[in-house]
Design a protein around this motif. Structure first.
Motif, PDB file in Angstrom:
ATOM      1  N   PRO A 170      75.530  89.577  36.595  1.00 53.51           N
ATOM      2  CA  PRO A 170      76.504  89.134  37.594  1.00 53.51           C
ATOM      3  C   PRO A 170      77.239  90.307  38.248  1.00 53.51           C
ATOM      4  CG  PRO A 170      77.531  89.031  35.471  1.00 53.51           C
ATOM      5  CD  PRO A 170      76.124  89.562  35.234  1.00 53.51           C
TER       6      PRO A 170
ATOM      7  N   ASP B 219      70.265  89.838  40.653  1.00 49.03           N
ATOM      8  CA  ASP B 219      71.609  89.292  40.817  1.00 49.03           C
ATOM      9  C   ASP B 219      71.589  87.813  40.427  1.00 49.03           C
ATOM     10  OD1 ASP B 219      72.890  91.572  41.717  1.00 49.03           O
ATOM     11  OD2 ASP B 219      72.492  91.166  43.828  1.00 49.03           O
ATOM     12  N   ALA B 220      72.491  87.424  39.537  1.00 51.01           N
ATOM     13  CA  ALA B 220      72.583  86.027  39.123  1.00 51.01           C
ATOM     14  C   ALA B 220      72.960  85.141  40.311  1.00 51.01           C
ATOM     15  CB  ALA B 220      73.605  85.877  37.998  1.00 51.01           C
ATOM     16  N   ARG B 221      72.757  83.859  40.149  1.00 51.91           N
ATOM     17  CA  ARG B 221      73.061  82.875  41.188  1.00 51.91           C
ATOM     18  C   ARG B 221      74.508  83.026  41.670  1.00 51.91           C
ATOM     19  NH1 ARG B 221      71.282  77.087  42.247  1.00 51.91           N
ATOM     20  NH2 ARG B 221      69.445  77.688  41.012  1.00 51.91           N
ATOM     21  N   GLY B 222      74.653  83.105  43.011  1.00 54.20           N
ATOM     22  CA  GLY B 222      75.979  83.205  43.599  1.00 54.20           C
ATOM     23  C   GLY B 222      76.626  84.567  43.489  1.00 54.20           C
ATOM     24  N   ARG B 223      75.862  85.584  43.104  1.00 57.87           N
ATOM     25  CA  ARG B 223      76.419  86.923  42.904  1.00 57.87           C
ATOM     26  C   ARG B 223      75.746  87.914  43.856  1.00 57.87           C
ATOM     27  NH1 ARG B 223      81.002  86.694  40.606  1.00 57.87           N
ATOM     28  NH2 ARG B 223      80.785  88.803  39.768  1.00 57.87           N
TER      29      ARG B 223
ATOM     30  N   TRP C 299      78.109  80.345  42.003  1.00 56.14           N
ATOM     31  CA  TRP C 299      78.245  80.917  40.660  1.00 56.14           C
ATOM     32  C   TRP C 299      79.145  80.059  39.789  1.00 56.14           C
ATOM     33  CZ3 TRP C 299      81.950  84.593  38.069  1.00 56.14           C
ATOM     34  CH2 TRP C 299      81.380  85.173  36.927  1.00 56.14           C
ATOM     35  N   TYR C 300      78.611  79.693  38.647  1.00 56.50           N
ATOM     36  CA  TYR C 300      79.378  79.055  37.574  1.00 56.50           C
ATOM     37  C   TYR C 300      78.831  79.697  36.297  1.00 56.50           C
ATOM     38  CZ  TYR C 300      81.731  75.258  34.984  1.00 56.50           C
ATOM     39  OH  TYR C 300      82.558  74.530  34.156  1.00 56.50           O
ATOM     40  N   PRO C 301      79.564  80.612  35.670  1.00 58.19           N
ATOM     41  CA  PRO C 301      78.985  81.444  34.624  1.00 58.19           C
ATOM     42  C   PRO C 301      78.208  80.667  33.563  1.00 58.19           C
ATOM     43  CG  PRO C 301      81.191  82.185  35.141  1.00 58.19           C
ATOM     44  CD  PRO C 301      80.990  80.906  35.899  1.00 58.19           C
TER      45      PRO C 301
ATOM     46  N   ASN D 149      85.910  88.976  38.438  1.00 59.87           N
ATOM     47  CA  ASN D 149      84.608  88.473  38.885  1.00 59.87           C
ATOM     48  C   ASN D 149      84.745  87.391  39.946  1.00 59.87           C
ATOM     49  OD1 ASN D 149      82.206  89.697  37.292  1.00 59.87           O
ATOM     50  ND2 ASN D 149      83.836  89.470  35.794  1.00 59.87           N
TER      51      ASN D 149
ATOM     52  N   ALA E 105      82.750  86.418  43.596  1.00 61.23           N
ATOM     53  CA  ALA E 105      82.325  85.046  43.879  1.00 61.23           C
ATOM     54  C   ALA E 105      82.858  84.588  45.244  1.00 61.23           C
ATOM     55  CB  ALA E 105      82.814  84.108  42.776  1.00 61.23           C
TER      56      ALA E 105
END
Length: 604
Positions: A60, A88-92, A99-101, A188, A192
């Motif tokens: 992230p 890159d993770a979703r939404g990052r 992004w929802y961790p 973080n 987002a």
């Protein structure tokens, strides 16, 4: 989800950020997930074309500056015959989505880890094998593969990560990890928000009709609250169903991927790393299952720089010497070579566990964790004065129980004047930052590690042993069994184990906290009846430490560690929602019938 037809990264590094330019690196490759969202991925290739195993880090923190990138791991591993993918993770950063961790990592509605492994495994430059690596966030998202592993996932190297998001990331012993989590969430959330703005700007420029057609409008993900996950973490503490999606332990028995678990004594996720190793290795129930797992526990704080002169040997106020330094990248390469390339590099002949013994400052091996030779011994709190501590009571520690009628020890917990945090397994910074400035490992670990506790002992109970006649090794899980009462409906008990040097220093070895209302269950809290006596266990996780001849052991007991943990308001309410606070007069019993004590693992 509103997805533009053509992929464009949602983030580009500024000209001031160092980004390697090489013909062997392909940047911003859009890997499609099952719902159409594309996750931006950088690929590093070996110099020679061919088909290779792929190693994946999902982060992230920006693939251009990920933890593994910061230590040169992609170049190192690519030079040794692996394709390396950093995503890159979703939404990052450059990726699409919301992004929802951890929600979309493995076995939920979206399975981003699974989808990514499957995509990588089918490329013509992959030999069909994918390994994962990384730590912290990128360690826990590896463990989450256990719920839905891809058949192409063949090896993992997970550094310093949780087993349960609730119990080893958001909370510990029922207390909220305030210093770490709230600041981590705030920092973080800035990215987002930036990513969300970039996606909305693009939709407004290129996809207005798609935006307007979305039904129902109230469910449009781009209009969702980017802080929902923080509120959920705080408001759903007792919701077992919510936390199940972030708990690896139910899958320990069925997870068969060979995994290297890397932990450290002063890391915030130590408990999770140990739970995952023990659970995955033992639940398999066969010699083959046990062979798949390796564990190394060093003396370090959080982070990957185990081989550096500073982070590899100095932990808080203690220097554990040159032997504490450890070749992280080299060990990763050896593990992946052993599992993915079947290289005869000796891994199959090594004991499963390597751990660092603090105090002796050397490495040892064992066939399992805890070491099979360990036995457990009770060290009793005693009301007699030790003459060694400037604390509220200056009590003693003894291998034999106290007197039948020994008076209890009492202290006042004022939630408006909490005892401050001094070291430990924590990860937060009080460093003043300029806008846009990022924190390094020095700043993030500035409050962690082994530190002298004398600055707080005058506000705590202490129980101290006589000087030791001989060295005493404590290796394995440590906990405190307390008999307590309180005038409040709820309170916390913090227990710290320290090494008291002949010069008076009281250096932290390990510690733990237990919120009283969660003493019996994580999800069904029960309040205290003021005045009644209750048994309560405080988990100090684990250590390997030799208390030297002439030193003393000390247990420090109080009811707060701020700002590491949130302060218990004493009303029985969550500290996240409570508006009032009450003082608590807390009592620890030390008589022969109610024998509060430490349980120490000795004889390793």
């Amino acid at each position: 989800m509103l997805i533009p037809p053509e992929f464009a990264p949602n983030f580009k590094p500024s000209l001031t950020q160092s980004v390697t330019v090489s013909s062997s690196i392909r940047r911003n490759i859009p890997i499609p997930m099952q719902d159409g969202v594309r996750l931006a991925t950088d690929l590093s290739f070996p110099a020679e074309p061919g088909r290779y195993p792929v190693l994946l880090e999902r982060t992230p923190y920006g693939k251009h500056q990920s933890v593994m990138v910061s230590i040169g791991a992609p170049e190192f591993l690519a030079a040794n015959g692996y394709v390396v993918a950093v995503q890159d993770a979703r939404g990052r950063f450059a990726s699409e989505g919301i992004w929802y961790p951890f929600r979309d990592e493995a076995w939920g509605t979206h399975k981003d880890g699974f989808d990514t492994v499957e995509w990588l495994a089918t490329q013509d430059w992959c030999d069909g094998q994918v390994g994962t690596f990384g730590g912290s966030f990128a360690g826990f998202n590896q463990y989450l593969h256990a719920g839905a592993p891809s058949p192409h996932l063949r090896a993992m190297f997970a550094r310093q990560a949780a087993c349960s998001l609730r119990d080893e990331w958001i909370y510990r012993g029922g207390a909220f990890e305030l210093g770490f989590l709230l600041m981590w969430a705030a920092r973080n959330s800035l990215e987002a928000l930036r990513n969300r703005i970039a996606q909305i700007e693009r939709i407004c420029l290129e996809g207005q009709l798609d935006f307007l057609r979305y039904r129902p409008a109230v469910k449009n993900p781009l209009l969702s609250d980017p802080f929902d996950w923080i509120k959920d973490n705080l408001q759903l503490q007792d919701d077992e169903g919510y936390w199940k999606q972030f708990d690896v332990s139910p899958f320990h028995e069925t997870f068969t991927v060979p995994t290297y678990h890397l932990a450290s004594w002063f890391d915030i996720f130590l408990g999770g790393s140990l739970r995952n190793f023990i659970g995955m290795r033992h639940a398999g129930g066969s010699a083959e299952a046990r062979r798949r797992h390796r564990l190394t526990i060093g003396p370090w704080m959080h982070g990957p720089r185990t081989d550096s002169e500073l982070d590899g040997r100095k932990v808080g106020e203690v220097d554990f010497g040159p032997d504490a330094r450890w070749d992280y990248k080299g060990e990763m390469l050896r593990w992946f070579d052993y599992v993915l390339k079947q290289k005869p590099n000796g891994f199959n002949k090594q004991p499963a566990v390597h751990y660092f013994v603090m105090g002796l400052n050397c490495w040892r091996t064992a066939d399992d964790w805890p070491p099979p030779s360990v036995s457990y011994k009770e060290f009793y709190f005693d009301g007699r004065r030790s003459g060694s501590a400037a604390s509220l009571n200056d009590g003693s520690l003894s291998w034999t129980p106290g007197d039948q009628d020994a008076p209890p020890a009492r202290f006042l917990h004022d939630p408006n004047q909490p005892v401050e945090t001094v070291g430990g397994n924590t990860l937060y910074s009080l460093t003043i930052q300029q806008p846009g400035e990022s924190l390094g490992w020095k700043e993030l670990n500035a409050e962690a590690g082994s530190r002298d506790q004398r600055t707080i002992e005058d506000r705590c109970l202490t129980f101290t042993s006589e000087p030791l006649d001989a060295d005493l090794e404590v290796t394995g899980p440590v906990h405190a069994r307390l008999f307590i009462s309180s005038t409040a409906a709820d309170t916390d008990f913090v227990v710290r184990l320290t090494d008291v040097f002949p010069d008076g220093r009281s250096m932290l070895v390990c510690d733990g906290i237990q919120r009283a209302r969660y003493r019996e269950s994580n999800y069904r809290p029960t309040l205290l009846d003021p005045g009644n006596v209750y048994e309560l266990t405080v988990d100090l996780w684990a250590t390997s430490y030799v208390f030297r001849q002439g030193h003393r052991l000390r247990a420090i007991v109080n009811s707060s560690s701020f700002p590491r943990f949130d302060v218990n308001p004493g009303t029985g309410e969550s500290a996240a929602t409570a508006t009032g606070m009450v003082n608590a007069e807390n009592t620890v019993y030390v008589d022969r019938e109610r024998r509060s004590h430490l349980v120490l693992p000795v004889g390793a």
